[in-house]
Motif scaffolding. Sequence first.
Motif, mmCIF file in Angstrom:
data_model
loop_
_atom_site.group_PDB
_atom_site.id
_atom_site.type_symbol
_atom_site.label_atom_id
_atom_site.label_comp_id
_atom_site.label_asym_id
_atom_site.label_seq_id
_atom_site.Cartn_x
_atom_site.Cartn_y
_atom_site.Cartn_z
ATOM 1 N N GLU A 12 49.915 14.121 71.456
ATOM 2 C CA GLU A 12 49.499 14.209 70.067
ATOM 3 C C GLU A 12 48.006 14.490 69.923
ATOM 4 O O GLU A 12 47.181 13.893 70.599
ATOM 5 C CB GLU A 12 49.832 12.887 69.366
ATOM 6 C CG GLU A 12 49.752 12.956 67.888
ATOM 7 C CD GLU A 12 50.330 11.720 67.228
ATOM 8 O OE1 GLU A 12 50.261 11.655 66.003
ATOM 9 O OE2 GLU A 12 50.821 10.836 67.933
ATOM 10 N N GLU A 15 43.899 14.401 65.231
ATOM 11 C CA GLU A 15 43.120 15.038 64.157
ATOM 12 C C GLU A 15 43.988 15.933 63.270
ATOM 13 O O GLU A 15 43.590 16.272 62.159
ATOM 14 C CB GLU A 15 41.990 15.891 64.751
ATOM 15 C CG GLU A 15 40.967 15.111 65.522
ATOM 16 C CD GLU A 15 41.378 14.841 66.972
ATOM 17 O OE1 GLU A 15 40.590 14.213 67.689
ATOM 18 O OE2 GLU A 15 42.475 15.255 67.393
ATOM 19 N N PHE A 16 45.157 16.301 63.763
ATOM 20 C CA PHE A 16 46.022 17.214 63.024
ATOM 21 C C PHE A 16 47.318 16.548 62.556
ATOM 22 O O PHE A 16 48.287 17.227 62.232
ATOM 23 C CB PHE A 16 46.308 18.452 63.891
ATOM 24 C CG PHE A 16 45.046 19.181 64.260
ATOM 25 C CD1 PHE A 16 44.399 19.990 63.345
ATOM 26 C CD2 PHE A 16 44.478 19.006 65.515
ATOM 27 C CE1 PHE A 16 43.220 20.629 63.675
ATOM 28 C CE2 PHE A 16 43.293 19.645 65.859
ATOM 29 C CZ PHE A 16 42.662 20.459 64.932
ATOM 30 N N ASN A 17 47.316 15.224 62.478
ATOM 31 C CA ASN A 17 48.510 14.483 62.048
ATOM 32 C C ASN A 17 48.931 14.780 60.615
ATOM 33 O O ASN A 17 50.085 14.565 60.263
ATOM 34 C CB ASN A 17 48.307 12.974 62.209
ATOM 35 C CG ASN A 17 48.533 12.506 63.624
ATOM 36 O OD1 ASN A 17 49.079 13.234 64.451
ATOM 37 N ND2 ASN A 17 48.104 11.292 63.906
ATOM 38 N N LYS A 18 48.018 15.261 59.803
ATOM 39 C CA LYS A 18 48.374 15.540 58.408
ATOM 40 C C LYS A 18 49.222 16.805 58.262
ATOM 41 O O LYS A 18 49.769 17.068 57.200
ATOM 42 C CB LYS A 18 47.121 15.626 57.533
ATOM 43 C CG LYS A 18 46.272 16.857 57.747
ATOM 44 C CD LYS A 18 45.086 16.844 56.799
ATOM 45 C CE LYS A 18 44.315 18.143 56.848
ATOM 46 N NZ LYS A 18 43.253 18.183 55.842
ATOM 47 N N TYR A 19 49.333 17.580 59.336
ATOM 48 C CA TYR A 19 50.125 18.807 59.309
ATOM 49 C C TYR A 19 51.494 18.568 59.939
ATOM 50 O O TYR A 19 51.664 17.681 60.772
ATOM 51 C CB TYR A 19 49.412 19.917 60.100
ATOM 52 C CG TYR A 19 48.026 20.202 59.613
ATOM 53 C CD1 TYR A 19 47.809 20.931 58.447
ATOM 54 C CD2 TYR A 19 46.910 19.750 60.319
ATOM 55 C CE1 TYR A 19 46.525 21.189 58.002
ATOM 56 C CE2 TYR A 19 45.623 20.003 59.882
ATOM 57 C CZ TYR A 19 45.438 20.724 58.721
ATOM 58 O OH TYR A 19 44.175 20.986 58.273
ATOM 59 N N GLN A 20 52.430 19.415 59.596
ATOM 60 C CA GLN A 20 53.741 19.360 60.225
ATOM 61 C C GLN A 20 53.648 19.984 61.614
ATOM 62 O O GLN A 20 53.146 21.086 61.775
ATOM 63 C CB GLN A 20 54.775 20.129 59.391
ATOM 64 C CG GLN A 20 56.151 20.109 60.018
ATOM 65 C CD GLN A 20 57.169 20.905 59.225
ATOM 66 O OE1 GLN A 20 56.917 21.327 58.103
ATOM 67 N NE2 GLN A 20 58.320 21.117 59.811
ATOM 68 N N LYS A 21 54.133 19.266 62.608
ATOM 69 C CA LYS A 21 54.141 19.787 63.977
ATOM 70 C C LYS A 21 55.323 20.733 64.128
ATOM 71 O O LYS A 21 56.420 20.447 63.674
ATOM 72 C CB LYS A 21 54.278 18.648 64.984
ATOM 73 C CG LYS A 21 53.134 17.696 64.961
ATOM 74 C CD LYS A 21 53.401 16.518 65.883
ATOM 75 C CE LYS A 21 52.363 15.450 65.659
ATOM 76 N NZ LYS A 21 52.699 14.216 66.358
ATOM 77 N N TYR A 33 51.225 24.106 64.284
ATOM 78 C CA TYR A 33 51.263 23.301 63.067
ATOM 79 C C TYR A 33 51.499 24.197 61.855
ATOM 80 O O TYR A 33 51.219 25.391 61.878
ATOM 81 C CB TYR A 33 49.934 22.562 62.862
ATOM 82 C CG TYR A 33 49.598 21.603 63.963
ATOM 83 C CD1 TYR A 33 50.070 20.296 63.938
ATOM 84 C CD2 TYR A 33 48.799 21.996 65.033
ATOM 85 C CE1 TYR A 33 49.759 19.409 64.960
ATOM 86 C CE2 TYR A 33 48.479 21.114 66.048
ATOM 87 C CZ TYR A 33 48.960 19.822 66.011
ATOM 88 O OH TYR A 33 48.652 18.958 67.019
ATOM 89 N N ASP A 35 50.703 23.898 57.547
ATOM 90 C CA ASP A 35 50.135 23.085 56.470
ATOM 91 C C ASP A 35 51.078 23.072 55.275
ATOM 92 O O ASP A 35 52.145 23.690 55.294
ATOM 93 C CB ASP A 35 48.716 23.540 56.109
ATOM 94 C CG ASP A 35 48.649 24.875 55.387
ATOM 95 O OD1 ASP A 35 49.711 25.444 55.020
ATOM 96 O OD2 ASP A 35 47.529 25.379 55.185
ATOM 97 N N GLU A 36 50.683 22.365 54.230
ATOM 98 C CA GLU A 36 51.535 22.197 53.041
ATOM 99 C C GLU A 36 51.776 23.508 52.301
ATOM 100 O O GLU A 36 52.728 23.625 51.539
ATOM 101 C CB GLU A 36 50.934 21.140 52.105
ATOM 102 C CG GLU A 36 49.615 21.525 51.456
ATOM 103 C CD GLU A 36 48.382 21.381 52.354
ATOM 104 O OE1 GLU A 36 47.302 21.883 51.953
ATOM 105 O OE2 GLU A 36 48.482 20.801 53.454
ATOM 106 N N ASP A 70 40.406 23.643 58.612
ATOM 107 C CA ASP A 70 41.375 23.672 57.519
ATOM 108 C C ASP A 70 41.123 24.864 56.587
ATOM 109 O O ASP A 70 42.059 25.572 56.205
ATOM 110 C CB ASP A 70 41.312 22.357 56.739
ATOM 111 C CG ASP A 70 42.434 22.223 55.738
ATOM 112 O OD1 ASP A 70 43.617 22.285 56.150
ATOM 113 O OD2 ASP A 70 42.144 22.061 54.539
#
Length: 122
Positions: A12, A15-21, A33, A35-36, A70
């Motif tokens: 993991e 730093e990129f946990n907010k994105y969908q893997k 990844y 993003d939304e 981002d």
Amino acid sequence: MPVKIFGENYMEYVEFNKYQKLEDPKNKLVHAYQDEEGNVFYIEPGFYDGMKGFEEKRAERFAEILAAIDETVKKYHKVIFTADFENPWIEREGFIYREIHDITDPLRIFVEDKSRGSDYGD
């Protein structure tokens, strides 16, 4: 195109946990990844290592680096963050390549490279 979420053996990048893997079946070694907004990007290990070096030496400005990453994804929609754009680990049609210095130089965040060749020689 990446579509499947990674399994448990995935190292993991917090730093990129907010994105969908995402999983790219063509290359399981490079993190992918989404993003939304549906923008897709890859983080190659060499880029990540460079990014972590900036975190270590310029921790006070690390949030700016993540924000610039981002912004780059939102601007270009398909990005491969690589250590060396001339020798990337992966190639994908329609993607642009960015190295860590492409992110940090415009922010005027620099790290002095003190490594150099040996003074001892033939």
